[in-house]
Design a protein around this motif. Structure first.
Motif, PDB file in Angstrom:
ATOM      1  N   ARG A 231       0.842  -1.183   0.000  1.00  0.00           N
ATOM      2  CA  ARG A 231       0.000   0.000   0.000  1.00  0.00           C
ATOM      3  C   ARG A 231       0.886   1.245   0.000  1.00  0.00           C
ATOM      4  O   ARG A 231       1.992   1.232   0.542  1.00  0.00           O
ATOM      5  CB  ARG A 231      -0.937  -0.003   1.213  1.00  0.00           C
ATOM      6  N   GLN A 280     -15.822   2.251  -1.604  1.00  0.00           N
ATOM      7  CA  GLN A 280     -14.840   1.754  -0.638  1.00  0.00           C
ATOM      8  C   GLN A 280     -13.421   1.928  -1.176  1.00  0.00           C
ATOM      9  O   GLN A 280     -12.507   2.335  -0.444  1.00  0.00           O
ATOM     10  CB  GLN A 280     -15.101   0.278  -0.330  1.00  0.00           C
ATOM     11  N   LYS A 283     -12.376   5.471  -0.772  1.00  0.00           N
ATOM     12  CA  LYS A 283     -11.936   5.757   0.599  1.00  0.00           C
ATOM     13  C   LYS A 283     -10.523   5.238   0.825  1.00  0.00           C
ATOM     14  O   LYS A 283      -9.688   5.896   1.456  1.00  0.00           O
ATOM     15  CB  LYS A 283     -12.896   5.120   1.603  1.00  0.00           C
ATOM     16  N   ASP A 284     -10.247   4.037   0.304  1.00  0.00           N
ATOM     17  CA  ASP A 284      -8.933   3.433   0.492  1.00  0.00           C
ATOM     18  C   ASP A 284      -7.840   4.144  -0.295  1.00  0.00           C
ATOM     19  O   ASP A 284      -6.648   3.909  -0.058  1.00  0.00           O
ATOM     20  CB  ASP A 284      -8.966   1.957   0.091  1.00  0.00           C
ATOM     21  N   SER A 285      -8.235   4.976  -1.258  1.00  0.00           N
ATOM     22  CA  SER A 285      -7.212   5.667  -2.051  1.00  0.00           C
ATOM     23  C   SER A 285      -6.470   6.704  -1.223  1.00  0.00           C
ATOM     24  O   SER A 285      -5.383   7.147  -1.600  1.00  0.00           O
ATOM     25  CB  SER A 285      -7.852   6.337  -3.276  1.00  0.00           C
ATOM     26  N   LYS A 288      -3.825   4.368   0.898  1.00  0.00           N
ATOM     27  CA  LYS A 288      -3.694   2.936   0.641  1.00  0.00           C
ATOM     28  C   LYS A 288      -3.411   2.627  -0.833  1.00  0.00           C
ATOM     29  O   LYS A 288      -2.465   1.923  -1.153  1.00  0.00           O
ATOM     30  CB  LYS A 288      -4.969   2.198   1.071  1.00  0.00           C
TER      31      LYS A 288
END
Length: 359
Positions: A231, A280, A283-285, A288
């Motif tokens: 990540r 989702q 959001k993880d960008s 991550k």
């Protein structure tokens, strides 16, 4: 042919004229065979009548009509569907060969992958999906889906053309290390213990070891097998490297892997809404995943024409009438003339794309 009220339409009836929505978009093209889904949509849009093939012409077609109703999500009769099935079969064979110590036949894999990608224009990321996938075939199906998605995303983020096929191969082979993981761990549907989780995570290093001496693929393909769970903030595995040390192929594979894993039907789990998965991933960008790649992926896969028919999370059927560029996963949907603004109605979301709008 005959014009009949929608209330009298039967499963297996064939439309011989296009059916339009109240806004004038094509709801169904002529030639469509009516299944329960089509009936739901016709009723939801208050279509009064449709023109179907005369009943006597259908008496000898009951079997074919029934088989039409039972078609899997992947349209096997399409060229893309046929090549997809062949790709999955070949990848399963390669996995079995690799378990027994045979070398990976990259040329054979690439040849079949090129055949599949020859029909990539038919591939719609948010719609194309196999039937319910059995646990022992999940990795192969997911890998082929990831390969197609990676091919598209490599283009969208501006990688040179020479990298498109290699990025697709990276998607196809990213999970090859799983052939060395204990099957009892690999196919366990329940939560993994800490030891089992460590065993599972080893597939990244094992995959790189299997690919590192293969001369027919470039270093990026090999690094994607190693790094697709890394990540950008350094919180991933196996090495915990940060963004500047992660190969672009691995960043592409990471996004496509998450999306396809979550949106694929499993024997013990239904598929997640592709729109919720995109949210989702968005959001993880932040910390991550590669933010620019994520933004591009979401923008491209949600570019549907107005008139696209969708099913909402409350099972209502509607038509996309406006897409907000700032909120691509939450367009406005017309349901029986009432506008549902998904940007403000946050408790609702698009569960399924049912029919694409016309250009």
């Amino acid at each position: 042919m005959a014009t009949v009220p929608v209330t009298q339409v039967k499963l297996g009836d064939k439309l011989v004229e296009d059916v339009l929505t109240p806004l004038g978009s094509v709801l169904f093209h002529k030639g469509k065979v009516v299944t329960p889904r089509e009936l739901d949509i016709l009723q939801a849009f208050l279509v009064p009548t449709v023109v179907i093939d005369a009943p006597d012409k259908f008496q000898d077609k009951d079997a074919s009509a029934n088989s039409e109703v039972m078609k899997p999500s992947v349209e096997v009769k399409s060229e893309l569907g046929e090549q997809y099935v062949l790709m999955v079969k070949l990848l399963k064979k390669v996995y079995n060969q690799t378990v027994s110590g045979q070398s990976i036949p990259v040329l054979e894999l690439r040849t079949q992958l090129e055949a599949l990608l020859g029909y990539i224009e038919e591939y719609k990321v948010l719609q194309f999906a196999p039937q319910v996938v059995q646990n022992e075939e999940f990795i192969q199906h997911k890998s082929v889906m990831v390969a197609m998605s990676c091919y598209m995303l490599a283009q969208w983020v501006g990688l040179p053309k020479k990298d498109w096929m290699q990025a697709s191969l990276a998607g196809l082979l990213h999970d090859i290390g799983n052939v060395k993981v204990d099957p009892a761990v690999l196919y366990k549907p329940d939560s993994l213990s800490l030891n089992e989780m460590e065993e599972m995570r080893r597939h990244t290093v094992l995959g790189y070891q299997l690919l590192k001496n293969v001369t027919a693929i470039n270093e990026g393909v090999k690094l994607a097998a190693l790094q697709h769970h890394e990540r950008v903030d350094g919180s991933g595995y196996p090495l915990g490297v940060e963004a500047d040390k992660i190969h672009p192929y691995a960043k592409i594979v990471a996004i496509c892997d998450i999306f396809n894993a979550m949106t694929m039907k499993r024997a013990y789990r239904k598929a997640a809404s592709p729109y919720l998965v995109l949210e989702q991933i968005q959001k993880d960008s932040f910390g991550k995943l590669e933010p620019s790649y994520v933004q591009t992926f979401i923008e491209k896969v949600t570019q549907f024409h107005n008139g696209t028919i969708v099913r909402l999370s409350d099972d209502r059927i509607g038509e996309i009438v406006f897409s907000d560029r700032n909120h691509p996963t939450r367009p406005w949907v017309s349901v029986n003339g009432t506008i549902v603004n998904l940007t403000t109605d946050r408790h609702l979301y698009i569960e399924e794309i049912m029919v694409r709008g016309s250009a």
